[in-house]
Design a protein around this motif. Sequence first.
Motif, PDB file in Angstrom:
ATOM      1  N   VAL A 107       0.647  -1.495  -0.078  1.00 33.49           N
ATOM      2  CA  VAL A 107       0.423   0.379  -0.324  1.00 33.49           C
ATOM      3  C   VAL A 107       1.214   1.171  -0.196  1.00 33.49           C
ATOM      4  O   VAL A 107       1.773   1.258   1.066  1.00 33.49           O
ATOM      5  CB  VAL A 107      -0.685   0.548   1.311  1.00 33.49           C
ATOM      6  N   ARG A 108       0.666   2.383  -0.893  1.00 36.30           N
ATOM      7  CA  ARG A 108       1.232   3.410  -1.082  1.00 36.30           C
ATOM      8  C   ARG A 108       0.823   3.815  -0.938  1.00 36.30           C
ATOM      9  O   ARG A 108      -0.436   4.666  -1.373  1.00 36.30           O
ATOM     10  CB  ARG A 108       1.895   3.698  -2.578  1.00 36.30           C
ATOM     11  N   GLU A 109       1.033   5.252   0.351  1.00 34.86           N
ATOM     12  CA  GLU A 109       0.187   6.985  -0.626  1.00 34.86           C
ATOM     13  C   GLU A 109       1.318   8.386  -0.437  1.00 34.86           C
ATOM     14  O   GLU A 109       2.114   7.893   0.672  1.00 34.86           O
ATOM     15  CB  GLU A 109      -0.672   6.484   1.116  1.00 34.86           C
ATOM     16  N   GLY A 110       1.656   8.431  -0.694  1.00 36.56           N
ATOM     17  CA  GLY A 110       2.674   9.575  -1.128  1.00 36.56           C
ATOM     18  C   GLY A 110       3.497   8.565  -0.247  1.00 36.56           C
ATOM     19  O   GLY A 110       4.023   7.572  -1.364  1.00 36.56           O
ATOM     20  N   PRO A 111       4.541   9.463   0.112  1.00 38.68           N
ATOM     21  CA  PRO A 111       5.296   9.070   1.029  1.00 38.68           C
ATOM     22  C   PRO A 111       6.093   7.823   1.599  1.00 38.68           C
ATOM     23  O   PRO A 111       6.668   7.352   2.270  1.00 38.68           O
ATOM     24  CB  PRO A 111       6.944  10.179   1.494  1.00 38.68           C
ATOM     25  N   ALA A 112       4.334   7.176   1.986  1.00 33.84           N
ATOM     26  CA  ALA A 112       4.267   6.413   2.820  1.00 33.84           C
ATOM     27  C   ALA A 112       4.279   4.901   1.979  1.00 33.84           C
ATOM     28  O   ALA A 112       2.881   4.610   0.685  1.00 33.84           O
ATOM     29  CB  ALA A 112       3.344   6.336   3.781  1.00 33.84           C
ATOM     30  N   LEU A 113       4.306   4.096   2.766  1.00 34.70           N
ATOM     31  CA  LEU A 113       5.044   2.558   2.319  1.00 34.70           C
ATOM     32  C   LEU A 113       4.585   1.852   3.389  1.00 34.70           C
ATOM     33  O   LEU A 113       5.371   1.246   4.030  1.00 34.70           O
ATOM     34  CB  LEU A 113       6.138   2.614   1.236  1.00 34.70           C
ATOM     35  N   TYR A 114       3.130   0.531   3.613  1.00 38.19           N
ATOM     36  CA  TYR A 114       2.828  -0.747   3.939  1.00 38.19           C
ATOM     37  C   TYR A 114       2.634  -1.599   3.420  1.00 38.19           C
ATOM     38  O   TYR A 114       2.707  -1.423   2.315  1.00 38.19           O
ATOM     39  CB  TYR A 114       1.626   0.238   4.648  1.00 38.19           C
ATOM     40  N   TYR A 115       3.062  -3.051   4.254  1.00 40.13           N
ATOM     41  CA  TYR A 115       2.129  -3.939   4.016  1.00 40.13           C
ATOM     42  C   TYR A 115       1.740  -4.856   4.767  1.00 40.13           C
ATOM     43  O   TYR A 115       2.250  -4.048   5.690  1.00 40.13           O
ATOM     44  CB  TYR A 115       4.141  -4.878   3.537  1.00 40.13           C
ATOM     45  N   ILE A 116       1.107  -5.127   4.417  1.00 44.86           N
ATOM     46  CA  ILE A 116       0.028  -6.174   5.616  1.00 44.86           C
ATOM     47  C   ILE A 116      -0.325  -7.065   4.873  1.00 44.86           C
ATOM     48  O   ILE A 116      -0.556  -7.852   4.200  1.00 44.86           O
ATOM     49  CB  ILE A 116      -1.280  -4.902   4.785  1.00 44.86           C
ATOM     50  N   GLY A 117      -0.647  -8.141   6.118  1.00 45.78           N
ATOM     51  CA  GLY A 117      -0.888  -9.072   5.758  1.00 45.78           C
ATOM     52  C   GLY A 117      -2.199  -9.716   6.275  1.00 45.78           C
ATOM     53  O   GLY A 117      -2.012  -9.472   7.530  1.00 45.78           O
ATOM     54  N   GLU A 118      -2.895 -11.014   6.295  1.00 43.26           N
ATOM     55  CA  GLU A 118      -4.472 -10.781   6.828  1.00 43.26           C
ATOM     56  C   GLU A 118      -4.170 -12.390   7.493  1.00 43.26           C
ATOM     57  O   GLU A 118      -2.794 -13.158   7.071  1.00 43.26           O
ATOM     58  CB  GLU A 118      -5.552 -11.441   5.366  1.00 43.26           C
ATOM     59  N   PHE A 119      -4.743 -12.895   8.219  1.00 45.33           N
ATOM     60  CA  PHE A 119      -4.489 -13.784   9.838  1.00 45.33           C
ATOM     61  C   PHE A 119      -5.567 -14.043   9.875  1.00 45.33           C
ATOM     62  O   PHE A 119      -6.774 -12.760  11.101  1.00 45.33           O
ATOM     63  CB  PHE A 119      -3.616 -13.989   9.956  1.00 45.33           C
TER      64      PHE A 119
END
Length: 154
Positions: A107-119
């Motif tokens: 997931v990117r938003e401008g300079p922010a960058l996340y990685y998401i995993g579900e469980f």
Amino acid sequence: MNKLSAPFCRWLTPLFMLCVALCSAAQAQLSERFGDYELHYSVVNTTFIEPEVAAQYGLARGSRRAIINLSLREHLEDGSTVAREMDLDGRSWDLTQAQVDFDFIEVREGPALYYIGEFKFINREWRFFDISFTPEGSEETLNIDFKRQMYIND
């Protein structure tokens, strides 16, 4: 790894800020330093995600469902930090050794960058996490292990 669009990201940054604020100290965002890199991570229940946003991007909501959120920052010589892409491999398991291998969403938003995993989880269950990551431009694979006790959020 899937990349998500900007409309989703506009919801996600405030969402994760809210999640971090609402989580108990044991569940709040943590970080660990690896030389010039700092990995931020949190585990939150998916009921904090708005239903429309979750449906739009295929994230399953529920009181027994959670996400792991990861982001990597590089500390630069001038004292600033910058988000870095990373290759990820991660898994979670419970006390019975039932394992989930994460299929991370980027997931990117401008300079922010996340990685998401579900469980999925059971109330009061201890979950163990093992995450291996290689920062963009690095040859070195780094690792973090941690555990969290999960609670149903009704």
